[in-house]
Design a protein around this motif. Structure first.
Motif, short mmCIF file in Angstrom:
data_model
loop_
_atom_site.label_atom_id
_atom_site.label_comp_id
_atom_site.label_asym_id
_atom_site.label_seq_id
_atom_site.Cartn_x
_atom_site.Cartn_y
_atom_site.Cartn_z
N GLU A 265 0.83 -1.21 0.00
CA GLU A 265 0.00 0.00 0.00
C GLU A 265 0.87 1.26 0.00
O GLU A 265 0.55 2.24 -0.67
CB GLU A 265 -0.96 0.00 1.20
N LEU A 266 1.98 1.23 0.71
CA LEU A 266 2.90 2.36 0.74
C LEU A 266 3.50 2.58 -0.66
O LEU A 266 3.58 3.72 -1.14
CB LEU A 266 4.01 2.14 1.76
N ALA A 267 3.88 1.51 -1.33
CA ALA A 267 4.43 1.61 -2.68
C ALA A 267 3.38 2.16 -3.64
O ALA A 267 3.68 3.02 -4.47
CB ALA A 267 4.93 0.25 -3.16
N LEU A 268 2.14 1.68 -3.53
CA LEU A 268 1.06 2.18 -4.37
C LEU A 268 0.85 3.67 -4.13
O LEU A 268 0.66 4.44 -5.08
CB LEU A 268 -0.25 1.44 -4.07
N GLU A 269 0.86 4.08 -2.88
CA GLU A 269 0.66 5.49 -2.54
C GLU A 269 1.77 6.35 -3.17
O GLU A 269 1.50 7.41 -3.72
CB GLU A 269 0.64 5.67 -1.03
N LYS A 270 3.01 5.88 -3.11
CA LYS A 270 4.12 6.63 -3.71
C LYS A 270 3.95 6.71 -5.23
O LYS A 270 4.23 7.75 -5.83
CB LYS A 270 5.45 5.98 -3.35
N MET A 271 3.52 5.63 -5.86
CA MET A 271 3.31 5.63 -7.30
C MET A 271 2.19 6.58 -7.68
O MET A 271 2.31 7.35 -8.63
CB MET A 271 2.99 4.21 -7.79
N ARG A 272 1.09 6.55 -6.92
CA ARG A 272 -0.04 7.45 -7.19
C ARG A 272 0.41 8.91 -7.07
O ARG A 272 0.07 9.74 -7.91
CB ARG A 272 -1.17 7.19 -6.20
N THR A 273 1.15 9.19 -6.01
CA THR A 273 1.63 10.55 -5.78
C THR A 273 2.52 11.00 -6.93
O THR A 273 2.38 12.12 -7.44
CB THR A 273 2.40 10.64 -4.45
N ALA A 274 3.43 10.13 -7.37
CA ALA A 274 4.34 10.47 -8.47
C ALA A 274 3.56 10.73 -9.76
O ALA A 274 3.85 11.70 -10.48
CB ALA A 274 5.35 9.35 -8.67
N ILE A 275 2.57 9.91 -10.05
CA ILE A 275 1.80 10.07 -11.28
C ILE A 275 0.94 11.33 -11.21
O ILE A 275 0.86 12.09 -12.18
CB ILE A 275 0.95 8.82 -11.56
N ASN A 276 0.32 11.58 -10.07
CA ASN A 276 -0.49 12.79 -9.94
C ASN A 276 0.37 14.05 -10.05
O ASN A 276 -0.03 15.03 -10.68
CB ASN A 276 -1.27 12.78 -8.62
N LYS A 277 1.55 14.03 -9.47
CA LYS A 277 2.47 15.17 -9.57
C LYS A 277 2.90 15.36 -11.02
O LYS A 277 2.95 16.48 -11.53
CB LYS A 277 3.68 14.99 -8.67
N TYR A 278 3.19 14.27 -11.71
CA TYR A 278 3.57 14.32 -13.12
C TYR A 278 2.44 14.96 -13.93
O TYR A 278 2.69 15.80 -14.80
CB TYR A 278 3.87 12.91 -13.62
N ARG A 279 1.21 14.55 -13.67
CA ARG A 279 0.05 15.11 -14.39
C ARG A 279 -0.04 16.61 -14.15
O ARG A 279 -0.28 17.37 -15.09
CB ARG A 279 -1.25 14.44 -13.93
N ASP B 215 2.39 18.71 -13.23
CA ASP B 215 3.55 19.40 -13.81
C ASP B 215 3.52 19.44 -15.33
O ASP B 215 3.91 20.42 -15.94
CB ASP B 215 4.86 18.74 -13.35
N SER B 216 3.07 18.35 -15.95
CA SER B 216 3.12 18.24 -17.42
C SER B 216 1.85 18.73 -18.10
O SER B 216 1.87 19.06 -19.28
CB SER B 216 3.37 16.79 -17.84
N GLY B 217 0.74 18.73 -17.37
CA GLY B 217 -0.54 19.12 -17.96
C GLY B 217 -1.19 18.01 -18.76
O GLY B 217 -2.20 18.21 -19.43
N ILE C 82 6.12 3.99 -19.51
CA ILE C 82 5.81 4.75 -20.72
C ILE C 82 6.23 6.22 -20.59
O ILE C 82 6.75 6.80 -21.53
CB ILE C 82 4.29 4.67 -21.03
N TYR C 83 5.98 6.80 -19.43
CA TYR C 83 6.27 8.21 -19.20
C TYR C 83 7.44 8.35 -18.24
O TYR C 83 7.58 7.57 -17.32
CB TYR C 83 5.03 8.93 -18.63
N PRO C 84 8.24 9.39 -18.42
CA PRO C 84 9.41 9.61 -17.54
C PRO C 84 8.98 10.18 -16.17
O PRO C 84 9.20 11.35 -15.88
CB PRO C 84 10.24 10.60 -18.33
N ILE C 85 8.34 9.35 -15.38
CA ILE C 85 7.83 9.77 -14.08
C ILE C 85 8.87 9.43 -13.02
O ILE C 85 9.31 8.29 -12.92
CB ILE C 85 6.50 9.06 -13.77
N LYS C 86 9.24 10.44 -12.24
CA LYS C 86 10.21 10.20 -11.16
C LYS C 86 9.48 9.62 -9.96
O LYS C 86 8.51 10.19 -9.46
CB LYS C 86 10.91 11.49 -10.78
N PHE C 87 9.95 8.49 -9.50
CA PHE C 87 9.35 7.77 -8.38
C PHE C 87 10.24 7.96 -7.16
O PHE C 87 11.27 7.34 -7.03
CB PHE C 87 9.23 6.28 -8.75
N ASN C 88 9.86 8.88 -6.28
CA ASN C 88 10.67 9.16 -5.08
C ASN C 88 9.91 8.78 -3.84
O ASN C 88 8.89 9.12 -3.56
CB ASN C 88 11.03 10.65 -5.02
#
Length: 68
Positions: A3-17, A19-21, A62-68
């Motif tokens: 669940e922690l990994a999923l949360e980090k992935m969701r956060t990274a993807i939402n931030k990417y969205r 930032d990139s539009g 597919i997308y250059p999403i930074k996973f931190n």
């Protein structure tokens, strides 16, 4: 742990969205075999199963999403 990994992935993807539009619709379009609604469910935390992990992992490939 998963669940922690999923949360980090969701956060990274939402931030990417943000930032990139790039919209959820465009992100979903690039995923073969997944619908826009499925992606929305995953990003809105209403789906946390193995399919969600698969979908988010594909997006991050597919997308250059930074996973931190």
């Amino acid at each position: 742990m998963a669940e922690l990994a999923l949360e980090k992935m969701r956060t990274a993807i939402n931030k990417y969205r943000e930032d990139s539009g790039i919209s959820i619709k465009i992100l979903a379009f690039s995923l073969e075999g997944f619908s826009e609604q499925q992606l929305r469910n995953v990003l809105n935390k209403t789906d946390g199963g193995p399919r969600a992990v698969e979908m988010l992992a594909k997006l991050m490939e597919i997308y250059p999403i930074k996973f931190n």
